[in-house]
Design a protein around this motif. Structure first.
Motif, mmCIF file in Angstrom:
data_model
loop_
_atom_site.group_PDB
_atom_site.id
_atom_site.type_symbol
_atom_site.label_atom_id
_atom_site.label_comp_id
_atom_site.label_asym_id
_atom_site.label_seq_id
_atom_site.Cartn_x
_atom_site.Cartn_y
_atom_site.Cartn_z
ATOM 1 N N UNK A 253 3.528 13.738 1.389
ATOM 2 C CA UNK A 253 4.487 12.869 1.629
ATOM 3 C C UNK A 253 3.866 11.662 1.563
ATOM 4 N N UNK A 254 4.713 10.613 0.991
ATOM 5 C CA UNK A 254 4.159 9.354 1.047
ATOM 6 C C UNK A 254 4.736 8.300 1.940
ATOM 7 N N UNK A 255 4.106 7.225 2.043
ATOM 8 C CA UNK A 255 4.721 6.114 2.702
ATOM 9 C C UNK A 255 4.424 4.980 2.066
ATOM 10 N N UNK A 256 5.573 4.320 1.301
ATOM 11 C CA UNK A 256 5.284 3.147 0.675
ATOM 12 C C UNK A 256 5.680 1.938 1.270
ATOM 13 N N UNK B 35 14.145 18.788 4.373
ATOM 14 C CA UNK B 35 15.152 18.932 3.142
ATOM 15 C C UNK B 35 15.256 17.489 2.560
ATOM 16 N N UNK B 36 14.502 16.488 2.991
ATOM 17 C CA UNK B 36 14.606 15.161 2.450
ATOM 18 C C UNK B 36 16.006 14.433 2.968
ATOM 19 N N UNK B 37 17.058 15.189 3.573
ATOM 20 C CA UNK B 37 18.298 14.403 3.754
ATOM 21 C C UNK B 37 18.150 13.646 4.764
ATOM 22 N N UNK B 38 17.279 13.756 5.673
ATOM 23 C CA UNK B 38 17.039 12.883 7.035
ATOM 24 C C UNK B 38 16.087 12.083 6.805
ATOM 25 N N UNK B 39 16.187 10.835 7.014
ATOM 26 C CA UNK B 39 14.830 9.903 7.199
ATOM 27 C C UNK B 39 15.083 8.830 8.156
ATOM 28 N N UNK B 40 13.925 8.576 9.018
ATOM 29 C CA UNK B 40 13.945 7.605 10.103
ATOM 30 C C UNK B 40 13.066 6.507 9.776
ATOM 31 N N UNK B 41 13.243 5.506 10.192
ATOM 32 C CA UNK B 41 12.352 4.207 10.252
ATOM 33 C C UNK B 41 12.485 3.387 11.375
ATOM 34 N N UNK B 42 11.426 2.915 11.972
ATOM 35 C CA UNK B 42 11.580 2.120 12.924
ATOM 36 C C UNK B 42 11.994 0.754 12.657
ATOM 37 N N UNK B 43 12.405 -0.054 13.564
ATOM 38 C CA UNK B 43 12.894 -1.356 13.211
ATOM 39 C C UNK B 43 12.056 -2.193 12.633
ATOM 40 N N UNK B 44 10.745 -2.018 12.792
ATOM 41 C CA UNK B 44 9.930 -2.799 11.957
ATOM 42 C C UNK B 44 9.612 -2.422 10.507
ATOM 43 N N UNK B 45 9.952 -1.202 10.387
ATOM 44 C CA UNK B 45 9.770 -0.677 8.994
ATOM 45 C C UNK B 45 10.865 -0.669 8.162
ATOM 46 N N UNK B 46 12.021 -0.827 8.635
ATOM 47 C CA UNK B 46 13.355 -0.755 8.017
ATOM 48 C C UNK B 46 13.284 -2.270 6.884
ATOM 49 N N UNK B 47 13.553 -1.899 5.538
ATOM 50 C CA UNK B 47 13.577 -2.623 4.768
ATOM 51 C C UNK B 47 12.350 -3.052 3.907
ATOM 52 N N UNK B 48 11.133 -2.695 4.403
ATOM 53 C CA UNK B 48 9.936 -2.763 4.101
ATOM 54 C C UNK B 48 9.259 -1.502 3.510
ATOM 55 N N UNK B 49 9.400 -0.415 4.391
ATOM 56 C CA UNK B 49 8.599 0.992 4.066
ATOM 57 C C UNK B 49 9.547 1.906 3.539
ATOM 58 N N UNK C 3 9.560 6.075 2.918
ATOM 59 C CA UNK C 3 8.971 7.591 2.968
ATOM 60 C C UNK C 3 9.734 8.530 1.918
ATOM 61 N N UNK C 4 8.862 9.230 1.423
ATOM 62 C CA UNK C 4 9.489 10.201 0.300
ATOM 63 C C UNK C 4 8.424 11.177 0.199
ATOM 64 N N UNK C 5 8.769 12.544 -0.486
ATOM 65 C CA UNK C 5 7.847 13.587 -0.621
ATOM 66 C C UNK C 5 7.975 14.001 -2.175
ATOM 67 N N UNK C 6 6.993 14.735 -2.340
ATOM 68 C CA UNK C 6 6.621 15.389 -3.660
ATOM 69 C C UNK C 6 6.221 16.662 -3.444
ATOM 70 N N UNK C 7 7.328 17.636 -3.173
ATOM 71 C CA UNK C 7 6.911 19.164 -2.867
ATOM 72 C C UNK C 7 5.716 19.789 -3.980
ATOM 73 N N UNK C 8 6.012 19.529 -5.231
ATOM 74 C CA UNK C 8 4.971 19.984 -6.201
ATOM 75 C C UNK C 8 3.507 19.555 -5.948
ATOM 76 N N UNK D 151 0.996 -1.187 -0.155
ATOM 77 C CA UNK D 151 -0.010 0.020 -0.110
ATOM 78 C C UNK D 151 0.561 1.016 0.224
ATOM 79 N N UNK D 152 0.403 2.272 -0.540
ATOM 80 C CA UNK D 152 0.941 3.563 -0.359
ATOM 81 C C UNK D 152 0.132 4.656 -0.018
ATOM 82 N N UNK D 153 0.739 5.136 1.308
ATOM 83 C CA UNK D 153 -0.178 6.178 2.073
ATOM 84 C C UNK D 153 0.191 7.625 1.520
ATOM 85 N N UNK D 154 -0.650 8.506 1.489
ATOM 86 C CA UNK D 154 -0.389 9.899 1.222
ATOM 87 C C UNK D 154 -0.900 10.744 2.419
ATOM 88 N N UNK D 155 0.079 11.588 2.552
ATOM 89 C CA UNK D 155 -0.196 12.651 3.651
ATOM 90 C C UNK D 155 -0.024 14.182 3.002
#
Length: 119
Positions: A79-82, A54-68, A70-75, A18-22
């Motif tokens: 912000x999305x969560x795949x 700035x998109x330079x920093x991202x964080x993932x929980x241990x359960x999300x690493x490798x599976x999720x 996060x990215x953004x589209x400023x235009x 799933x891809x969530x949008x914010x």
């Protein structure tokens, strides 16, 4: 007051994606970090991922690493969560929230979107 709105939740089988949008005001997307949180039934809300303005920093929980991812589209002011390889334990209400940076407390929250993973 910032207004954030989540979408993209739904029902999916284990192993699915799933891809969530914010969507948020332009000033939020441009100048604030946005985090994704989830709350499973009977459990406390937990942070899943965060992306800096700035998109330079991202964080993932241990359960999300490798599976999720996060990215953004400023235009699109979004912000999305795949989420890939979803598991039943990923079930919950997913919220996005804005904050000064990924190390500070969330300030403004969306209403949430439900994700259900089940066979």
């Amino acid at each position: 007051q910032a207004q954030l709105e989540e979408s993209g939740g739904g029902f999916v089988q284990p192993g699915g994606s799933l891809t969530l949008s914010c969507t948020a005001p332009e000033t939020v997307i441009d100048f604030y970090a946005v985090g994704w949180f989830r709350q499973a039934p009977g459990k406390e809300r937990e942070e899943v991922s965060c992306i800096s303005s700035s998109e330079e920093g991202t964080y993932y929980s241990d359960s999300a690493k490798g599976r999720f991812t996060i990215y953004k589209d400023n235009a699109r002011n979004t912000v999305y969560l795949r989420m890939n390889s979803l598991k039943p334990e990923d079930t919950g209400i997913y919220y996005c929230a804005s904050r000064v940076n990924c190390a500070t407390a969330p300030e403004y929250w969306g209403q949430g979107t439900q994700v259900s993973v089940s066979s």
